[in-house]
Every structure is written in structure tokens, then in C-alpha cells.
Scaffold this motif. Structure first.
Motif, PDB file in Angstrom:
ATOM      1  N   TYR A 165      80.521 -78.532  -9.054  1.00 51.88           N
ATOM      2  CA  TYR A 165      80.861 -78.596  -7.620  1.00 51.88           C
ATOM      3  C   TYR A 165      80.000 -79.579  -6.840  1.00 51.88           C
ATOM      4  O   TYR A 165      80.278 -79.865  -5.674  1.00 51.88           O
ATOM      5  CB  TYR A 165      80.752 -77.200  -6.981  1.00 51.88           C
ATOM      6  CG  TYR A 165      79.368 -76.577  -7.051  1.00 51.88           C
ATOM      7  CD1 TYR A 165      78.483 -76.685  -5.992  1.00 51.88           C
ATOM      8  CD2 TYR A 165      78.949 -75.877  -8.188  1.00 51.88           C
ATOM      9  CE1 TYR A 165      77.212 -76.113  -6.052  1.00 51.88           C
ATOM     10  CE2 TYR A 165      77.697 -75.302  -8.262  1.00 51.88           C
ATOM     11  CZ  TYR A 165      76.832 -75.428  -7.199  1.00 51.88           C
ATOM     12  OH  TYR A 165      75.582 -74.861  -7.273  1.00 51.88           O
ATOM     13  N   GLN A 166      78.951 -80.137  -7.490  1.00 48.60           N
ATOM     14  CA  GLN A 166      78.020 -81.027  -6.775  1.00 48.60           C
ATOM     15  C   GLN A 166      78.667 -82.340  -6.355  1.00 48.60           C
ATOM     16  O   GLN A 166      78.231 -82.984  -5.409  1.00 48.60           O
ATOM     17  CB  GLN A 166      76.783 -81.306  -7.641  1.00 48.60           C
ATOM     18  CG  GLN A 166      75.760 -80.175  -7.641  1.00 48.60           C
ATOM     19  CD  GLN A 166      76.089 -79.043  -8.613  1.00 48.60           C
ATOM     20  OE1 GLN A 166      77.158 -79.030  -9.216  1.00 48.60           O
ATOM     21  NE2 GLN A 166      75.190 -78.088  -8.742  1.00 48.60           N
ATOM     22  N   GLU A 167      79.739 -82.755  -7.072  1.00 55.64           N
ATOM     23  CA  GLU A 167      80.384 -84.029  -6.713  1.00 55.64           C
ATOM     24  C   GLU A 167      81.085 -83.970  -5.369  1.00 55.64           C
ATOM     25  O   GLU A 167      81.245 -84.986  -4.703  1.00 55.64           O
ATOM     26  CB  GLU A 167      81.407 -84.427  -7.786  1.00 55.64           C
ATOM     27  CG  GLU A 167      80.786 -84.989  -9.046  1.00 55.64           C
ATOM     28  CD  GLU A 167      81.820 -85.258 -10.127  1.00 55.64           C
ATOM     29  OE1 GLU A 167      82.997 -85.523  -9.784  1.00 55.64           O
ATOM     30  OE2 GLU A 167      81.461 -85.178 -11.307  1.00 55.64           O
ATOM     31  N   GLY A 168      81.488 -82.768  -4.982  1.00 59.35           N
ATOM     32  CA  GLY A 168      82.137 -82.653  -3.678  1.00 59.35           C
ATOM     33  C   GLY A 168      83.164 -81.542  -3.633  1.00 59.35           C
ATOM     34  O   GLY A 168      83.416 -80.863  -4.635  1.00 59.35           O
ATOM     35  N   PRO A 169      83.759 -81.346  -2.451  1.00 59.71           N
ATOM     36  CA  PRO A 169      84.692 -80.247  -2.225  1.00 59.71           C
ATOM     37  C   PRO A 169      85.900 -80.259  -3.159  1.00 59.71           C
ATOM     38  O   PRO A 169      86.349 -79.202  -3.588  1.00 59.71           O
ATOM     39  CB  PRO A 169      85.139 -80.441  -0.778  1.00 59.71           C
ATOM     40  CG  PRO A 169      84.098 -81.278  -0.147  1.00 59.71           C
ATOM     41  CD  PRO A 169      83.495 -82.112  -1.212  1.00 59.71           C
ATOM     42  N   VAL A 170      86.429 -81.436  -3.468  1.00 65.01           N
ATOM     43  CA  VAL A 170      87.628 -81.500  -4.301  1.00 65.01           C
ATOM     44  C   VAL A 170      87.311 -81.019  -5.716  1.00 65.01           C
ATOM     45  O   VAL A 170      88.067 -80.243  -6.319  1.00 65.01           O
ATOM     46  CB  VAL A 170      88.234 -82.927  -4.307  1.00 65.01           C
ATOM     47  CG1 VAL A 170      89.380 -83.021  -5.305  1.00 65.01           C
ATOM     48  CG2 VAL A 170      88.707 -83.295  -2.905  1.00 65.01           C
ATOM     49  N   GLY A 192      73.145 -73.349  -2.948  1.00 67.72           N
ATOM     50  CA  GLY A 192      72.808 -74.389  -1.984  1.00 67.72           C
ATOM     51  C   GLY A 192      73.299 -74.082  -0.586  1.00 67.72           C
ATOM     52  O   GLY A 192      74.347 -73.465  -0.412  1.00 67.72           O
ATOM     53  N   GLY A 193      72.539 -74.509   0.407  1.00 74.99           N
ATOM     54  CA  GLY A 193      72.882 -74.313   1.814  1.00 74.99           C
ATOM     55  C   GLY A 193      73.696 -75.471   2.327  1.00 74.99           C
ATOM     56  O   GLY A 193      74.840 -75.680   1.930  1.00 74.99           O
ATOM     57  N   GLU A 194      73.041 -76.225   3.207  1.00 69.14           N
ATOM     58  CA  GLU A 194      73.626 -77.421   3.823  1.00 69.14           C
ATOM     59  C   GLU A 194      74.515 -78.235   2.880  1.00 69.14           C
ATOM     60  O   GLU A 194      75.671 -78.518   3.171  1.00 69.14           O
ATOM     61  CB  GLU A 194      72.447 -78.313   4.283  1.00 69.14           C
ATOM     62  CG  GLU A 194      72.838 -79.472   5.153  1.00 69.14           C
ATOM     63  CD  GLU A 194      72.675 -79.128   6.628  1.00 69.14           C
ATOM     64  OE1 GLU A 194      71.544 -78.760   7.003  1.00 69.14           O
ATOM     65  OE2 GLU A 194      73.674 -79.221   7.362  1.00 69.14           O
ATOM     66  N   ARG A 195      73.966 -78.551   1.710  1.00 67.12           N
ATOM     67  CA  ARG A 195      74.655 -79.462   0.785  1.00 67.12           C
ATOM     68  C   ARG A 195      75.949 -78.883   0.231  1.00 67.12           C
ATOM     69  O   ARG A 195      76.785 -79.631  -0.276  1.00 67.12           O
ATOM     70  CB  ARG A 195      73.716 -79.848  -0.362  1.00 67.12           C
ATOM     71  CG  ARG A 195      73.299 -78.664  -1.248  1.00 67.12           C
ATOM     72  CD  ARG A 195      72.247 -79.063  -2.290  1.00 67.12           C
ATOM     73  NE  ARG A 195      71.489 -77.927  -2.791  1.00 67.12           N
ATOM     74  CZ  ARG A 195      71.753 -77.268  -3.910  1.00 67.12           C
ATOM     75  NH1 ARG A 195      72.796 -77.610  -4.634  1.00 67.12           N
ATOM     76  NH2 ARG A 195      71.002 -76.251  -4.289  1.00 67.12           N
ATOM     77  N   SER A 196      76.131 -77.567   0.309  1.00 67.43           N
ATOM     78  CA  SER A 196      77.332 -76.955  -0.271  1.00 67.43           C
ATOM     79  C   SER A 196      78.330 -76.477   0.781  1.00 67.43           C
ATOM     80  O   SER A 196      79.319 -75.830   0.452  1.00 67.43           O
ATOM     81  CB  SER A 196      76.925 -75.785  -1.174  1.00 67.43           C
ATOM     82  OG  SER A 196      76.089 -76.231  -2.214  1.00 67.43           O
ATOM     83  N   LEU A 197      78.075 -76.815   2.039  1.00 66.30           N
ATOM     84  CA  LEU A 197      78.959 -76.334   3.110  1.00 66.30           C
ATOM     85  C   LEU A 197      80.387 -76.882   3.028  1.00 66.30           C
ATOM     86  O   LEU A 197      81.347 -76.112   3.155  1.00 66.30           O
ATOM     87  CB  LEU A 197      78.358 -76.654   4.489  1.00 66.30           C
ATOM     88  CG  LEU A 197      77.101 -75.850   4.855  1.00 66.30           C
ATOM     89  CD1 LEU A 197      76.638 -76.243   6.253  1.00 66.30           C
ATOM     90  CD2 LEU A 197      77.359 -74.360   4.758  1.00 66.30           C
ATOM     91  N   PRO A 198      80.561 -78.191   2.787  1.00 62.48           N
ATOM     92  CA  PRO A 198      81.944 -78.700   2.690  1.00 62.48           C
ATOM     93  C   PRO A 198      82.710 -78.014   1.563  1.00 62.48           C
ATOM     94  O   PRO A 198      83.901 -77.732   1.697  1.00 62.48           O
ATOM     95  CB  PRO A 198      81.747 -80.198   2.405  1.00 62.48           C
ATOM     96  CG  PRO A 198      80.376 -80.519   2.903  1.00 62.48           C
ATOM     97  CD  PRO A 198      79.568 -79.268   2.670  1.00 62.48           C
TER      98      PRO A 198
END
Ligand SMILES: Nc1nc(=O)c2c([nH]1)NC[C@@H]1CN(c3ccc(C(=O)N[C@@H](CCC(=O)O)C(=O)O)cc3)CN21
Ligand SMILES: CC(C)C(=O)C(=O)O
Ligand SMILES: [Mg+2]
Length: 340
Positions: A165-170, A192-198
Motif C-alpha cells: 500500500y506504500q505506493e499509493g491509494p490505488v 502509518g498516520g499522515e502518510r497513509s491517509l489517502p
């Protein structure tokens, strides 16, 4: 053995949900094997078709069991994230355990554990890795499906492993969808906090409940190590901010790992969603432990926050030695174990 593990049970896909529901288990209540969001799981199948419609509606509206408690309540249908939210409103504390296989999961389900996490800690406990970092989506999917098959009541939460999931929401949506469709989990967890919100926002929007994980996030061991988090004022503020942001993004619960008890209690008071502590003191709404630590099966060092409620490592080793001694000494098998 109460479960059949024939080939028919191995393949799980969204197209054949019924294969997950077969087996010799007595059917109590309604089973919902594919996620927890389905309101249709509440209505039990009726065999009294002579009942007038008005009565049917009345029965359907009748308040549920007087005891709705997540642990110790009378409910038998699959726990949902709505039940979790209601427990926070009632101020109820609840237990969560990890699980990685169908048989152990069925033991915890029968014990009434309402939420089971298929943790990427399987890397340590079941796959022989040193950390959770190498765990793959294939491994997570396989073991999550087993835990779903082994449970009738528990909400099963699947950990999204490192790199999924680190690459992004998609990417997060693609992999979370896989856990929901192929394994049948009712929710996923990501670190993760901030970085995992999207990621959290997109998953929740798509209909996948998200559990957030803050404090010590073991997938980041290579940058943060395994240290208590949130000790400085700045780190404490960041954690509180992250927790509120996760709630705002739609997370239904937040795991707080290895943070000072005072901070975890403050976060718990500040949120309307439940906090689940591990090494976070007594002030959180729920507590989670890795089950092999809890039952004394883990070999070697275990984190200080663990409490050992059994000594399975000794019990299992003793059983293996007793079996071996019997075989070597000719005491097993005996007549009762023998066919003629
Ligand atoms: N069996 C097992 N149990 C766990 O709780 C667990 C895993 N595996 N794997 C994934 C993560 C890694 N976790 C860990 C690993 C090490 C410590 C640890 O060594 N903690 C120190 C505290 C250090 C400090 O004081 O800052 C300890 O002594 O407990 C804590 C959590 C928790 N998770
Ligand atoms: C310790 C819990 C929270 C976890 O993430 C895991 O077991 O992987
Ligand atoms: Mg984990």
C-alpha cells in the motif's frame, strides 16, 4: 478435528462464496462469510413460513439480545464495524487476538474473541522470517482465508503487508480488495498516520473498513527500530494528530503500539473510534496480543508488554517427547489403535 479441510475448501473466490461456509459446524445464527458490512446478515433464515407478514416485520424490529457485549454477549452473527462503534459508546473494553490458521481461529471464536487480526506478524510466528517486512500478499491472502473459514462470529481483519500500500491509494485499494474478495476479511489494517491517509480515505470510500496502526509500526523497523514511540512532546503531538486524522479519514479503530500509557489514554479520550493497545497501557478501549506470545508458544524473547496465559511451548514439546518415547519403547500403538 471439527473442520473438513478437503480440496473443496481450499479454493476461495468471490464467485463461489458457499465453499467457505460448508463443514460440520452446527449453524448458529446467520453466517456471513464475506465481509461484515452486509446488513442482510442480520436476518436469520426462517423455517416458519406460516407466520403472517406483520409478525415477521415485528420480529425483525425486536431489539437484539439484551447483552450486546462484544465479549460475553449473546450475539452469534458476524461482528461488524458498527458493533465496534457501539461498544465504544457503551464504554466497553474488548479483546483482540491475532490468528493465522483455521483451527486456532475456531478455538478463539468459540472462546468469544470478537475481533481477530491476521497480522503480518505471521512473518515471525509462522513463516520463520526475522521481521514482518518480507511477508507477501499471497501469504496474507492464504492465511486470512483460513481464519475466515475457521470463524463464524469474529470480525476478521487482514493486515496489509509491507509494500502492498506504500505506493499509493490505488495500490492499497487493489490489495485490500484482494483480501476482501479472495480471503473474505471484513476489514483491513495499515500502518502509518499522515502518510497513509489517502489510502485510508480511498478504501473507506470504496466500502472497505480500515483499522489504522500508529506508534511503533514494525514494517518501518529498518528506520525506527523497535522502540517506544511518542516519548518527546513533539512525537506525542504528532501521534495525537495522526490518530485524529485517521479517524477523520474514516478509520473505524486505531492500534496504538508501544506508546506511553498516558499518551495512549489521552488519544483514547480524544477519539470517538476505539483505540486498541499493545504495549500502550490500560487506558485504551481494547487490547491486542500476538496469540503465540499470549499462549507461551513463541520461542526466545517476547516483548515486555506480553502476558503469558499458558505454556504451550512446554506442553507441545512434552507431548512430542511422550509420543517419541512411546514409539521408541514400543508403547504405541496399542491394541485399541490397531486394525485387523
Ligand atoms: N511474536 C511477535 N510478537 C509481537 O508483538 C510482534 C511480532 N511478533 N512481530 C511484529 C511486531 C514486532 N513487535 C515488537 C518487537 C520487538 C519489541 C521490543 O523489543 N520491545 C522492547 C521495548 C524497547 C523499548 O523500551 O523502547 C521490549 O523490551 O519489549 C516490541 C515489539 C511487535 N510485533
Ligand atoms: C501486533 C499487531 C497489532 C500486528 O500488527 C500484527 O500482529 O501484525
Ligand atoms: Mg502487523
Amino acid at each position: 478435528m471439527r473442520r473438513r479441510h478437503g480440496p473443496a475448501q481450499r479454493a476461495v473466490s468471490a464467485r463461489e462464496p458457499s465453499v467457505t461456509a460448508e463443514g460440520p459446524f452446527p449453524v448458529v445464527g446467520t453466517k456471513c462469510h464475506h465481509g461484515s458490512k452486509s446488513g442482510d446478515a442480520v436476518r436469520a433464515p426462517r423455517d416458519d413460513h406460516k407466520e403472517p407478514l406483520a409478525m415477521t416485520l415485528q420480529a425483525a424490529r425486536k431489539p437484539a439480545d439484551s447483552s450486546k457485549a462484544l465479549y460475553g454477549g449473546k450475539g452469534t452473527r458476524r461482528i461488524t464495524v458498527h458493533d465496534i462503534a457501539a461498544a465504544k459508546e457503551r464504554g466497553e473494553k474488548w479483546p483482540m487476538l491475532t490468528a493465522y490458521d483455521a483451527m486456532t481461529a475456531s478455538v478463539f471464536d468459540e472462546a468469544g474473541i470478537p475481533v481477530m487480526l491476521v497480522g503480518d506478524s505471521m512473518g515471525n510466528t509462522h513463516l520463520g522470517y526475522d521481521t514482518t517486512v518480507p511477508v507477501t500478499m499471497d501469504e496474507m491472502t492464504l492465511l486470512s482465508a483460513a481464519v475466515v473459514r475457521g470463524t463464524q462470529r469474529a470480525l476478521v481483519v487482514g493486515d496489509l503487508p509491507f509494500g502492498s500500500y506504500q505506493e499509493g491509494p490505488v495500490q492499497a485499494l487493489r490489495n485490500a480488495t484482494r483480501l476482501v474478495k479472495e480471503a473474505g476479511v471484513g476489514a483491513v489494517k495499515l500502518e502509518g498516520g499522515e502518510r497513509s491517509l489517502p489510502q485510508t480515505e480511498l478504501l473507506v470510500e470504496a466500502g472497505i473498513p480500515v483499522m489504522s496502526h500508529l506508534g511503533l509500526t514494525p514494517q518501518s523497523v529498518n528506520t525506527m527500530g523497535y522502540r517506544v514511540q511518542g516519548r518527546s512532546d513533539e512525537a506525542a503531538h504528532r501521534l495525537l494528530r495522526d490518530a485524529k486524522a485517521a479517524q477523520e479519514a474514516g478509520a473505524f479503530a486505531v492500534v496504538l503500539e508501544l506508546v506511553p500509557a498516558e499518551l495512549a489514554a489521552e488519544v483514547t479520550r480524544s477519539l470517538h473510534i476505539p483505540t486498541i493497545g499493545i504495549g500502550a497501557g490500560p487506558g485504551t478501549d481494547a487490547q491486542v496480543l500476538v496469540w503465540t506470545d499470549m499462549a507461551g508458544l513463541t520461542g526466545g524473547r517476547v516483548p515486555r508488554f506480553t502476558k503469558q496465559y499458558a505454556d504451550l511451548r512446554r506442553a507441545l514439546g512434552d507431548a512430542a517427547k511422550a509420543f517419541a518415547d512411546d514409539v521408541v519403547g514400543g508403547a504405541f500403538p496399542q491394541e485399541e489403535h490397531t486394525f485387523h
